[in-house]
Enzyme design. Structure first.
Site, short mmCIF file in Angstrom:
data_model
loop_
_atom_site.label_atom_id
_atom_site.label_comp_id
_atom_site.label_asym_id
_atom_site.label_seq_id
_atom_site.Cartn_x
_atom_site.Cartn_y
_atom_site.Cartn_z
N CYS A 8 -16.19 64.62 42.83
CA CYS A 8 -17.26 65.59 42.54
C CYS A 8 -17.79 66.17 43.84
O CYS A 8 -18.12 67.37 43.90
CB CYS A 8 -18.40 64.92 41.77
SG CYS A 8 -18.06 64.65 40.01
N ASP A 31 -3.59 65.44 48.95
CA ASP A 31 -3.95 64.02 49.00
C ASP A 31 -4.10 63.59 50.45
O ASP A 31 -3.31 63.98 51.32
CB ASP A 31 -2.86 63.19 48.31
CG ASP A 31 -3.32 61.78 48.00
OD1 ASP A 31 -3.49 61.46 46.80
OD2 ASP A 31 -3.51 60.99 48.95
N ASN A 88 -3.32 58.12 36.82
CA ASN A 88 -3.54 56.68 36.67
C ASN A 88 -4.87 56.45 35.95
O ASN A 88 -5.88 57.05 36.29
CB ASN A 88 -3.60 56.00 38.04
CG ASN A 88 -2.27 56.10 38.78
OD1 ASN A 88 -1.21 55.91 38.17
ND2 ASN A 88 -2.30 56.43 40.05
N HIS A 99 -12.39 59.72 38.89
CA HIS A 99 -12.57 61.10 38.42
C HIS A 99 -11.15 61.55 38.09
O HIS A 99 -10.26 61.48 38.95
CB HIS A 99 -13.19 61.95 39.55
CG HIS A 99 -13.42 63.39 39.22
ND1 HIS A 99 -14.64 64.00 39.46
CD2 HIS A 99 -12.61 64.35 38.70
CE1 HIS A 99 -14.57 65.29 39.09
NE2 HIS A 99 -13.35 65.53 38.64
N HIS A 101 -7.67 62.77 37.85
CA HIS A 101 -6.88 63.55 38.81
C HIS A 101 -5.40 63.37 38.50
O HIS A 101 -4.96 62.30 38.08
CB HIS A 101 -7.18 63.15 40.26
CG HIS A 101 -7.04 61.69 40.54
ND1 HIS A 101 -8.01 60.77 40.21
CD2 HIS A 101 -6.03 60.98 41.11
CE1 HIS A 101 -7.62 59.56 40.58
NE2 HIS A 101 -6.41 59.66 41.12
P1 DGP Z 1 -5.38 56.96 42.32
O1 DGP Z 1 -4.82 55.72 42.90
O2 DGP Z 1 -4.51 57.52 41.22
O3 DGP Z 1 -6.84 56.79 41.90
O4 DGP Z 1 -5.32 58.05 43.47
C1 DGP Z 1 -6.38 58.40 44.29
C2 DGP Z 1 -5.82 59.28 45.36
O5 DGP Z 1 -6.89 59.92 46.02
C3 DGP Z 1 -5.02 58.55 46.43
O6 DGP Z 1 -3.67 59.04 46.41
C4 DGP Z 1 -5.69 58.91 47.73
C5 DGP Z 1 -6.57 60.08 47.37
N1 DGP Z 1 -7.81 60.14 48.10
C6 DGP Z 1 -8.72 59.15 48.22
N2 DGP Z 1 -9.78 59.55 48.94
C7 DGP Z 1 -9.53 60.85 49.27
C8 DGP Z 1 -10.26 61.82 50.01
O7 DGP Z 1 -11.37 61.61 50.51
N3 DGP Z 1 -9.67 63.04 50.15
C9 DGP Z 1 -8.45 63.35 49.60
N4 DGP Z 1 -7.98 64.56 49.82
N5 DGP Z 1 -7.74 62.44 48.89
C10 DGP Z 1 -8.28 61.22 48.74
#
Ligand code: DGP
Length: 114
Positions: A8, A31, A88, A99, A101
């Protein structure tokens, strides 16, 4: 907007991100820890915790989300070579950000264990 939700805060711009596409209530950004040469996350601007909460989005938002994911795949130049879309939900899937994604990954031959 959910309190203390990292994604968010990316939607509002409070947390910086490499945004590649925005529109129709969706945001796509790279990511932070890519698992493929192209690894983009697609999120609805409106907060729902995960796929399990998708009923909290409107039918239009749900439809727009799918179309938006396909547009990201096209914009990233992955249509011809292919890409994978995953999401996931919950601990067994190792969901780490609560959130909804979608991971859009491509740019190489992906492992069958991902
Ligand atoms: P999941 O494991 O499916 O909840 O994936 C979460 C993803 O979010 C993981 O691949 C890393 C990414 N991620 C975590 N923190 C941040 C952030 O601050 N910025 C960005 N761009 N990605 C993030």
């Amino acid at each position: 907007m959910a309190d203390d939700c990292l994604f968010c805060r990316i939607v509002t711009g409070d947390v910086p991100a490499d945004v590649v596409r925005r529109g129709n209530g969706m945001v796509a950004f790279r990511d932070i820890a890519p698992k493929a040469p192209v690894h983009v996350l697609v999120i609805p601007e409106r907060h729902v915790d995960s796929m399990a909460g998708v009923g909290g989005l409107t039918p239009d938002e749900r439809a727009d989300m799918l179309a938006f994911i396909a547009e990201v795949g096209r914009d990233e130049g992955l249509e011809a070579t292919g890409y994978r879309v995953t999401t996931n939900h919950g601990p067994d899937a190792l969901q780490s950000v609560h959130h909804l994604h979608w991971h859009v990954m491509g740019g190489t031959r992906l492992s069958d264990s991902m």
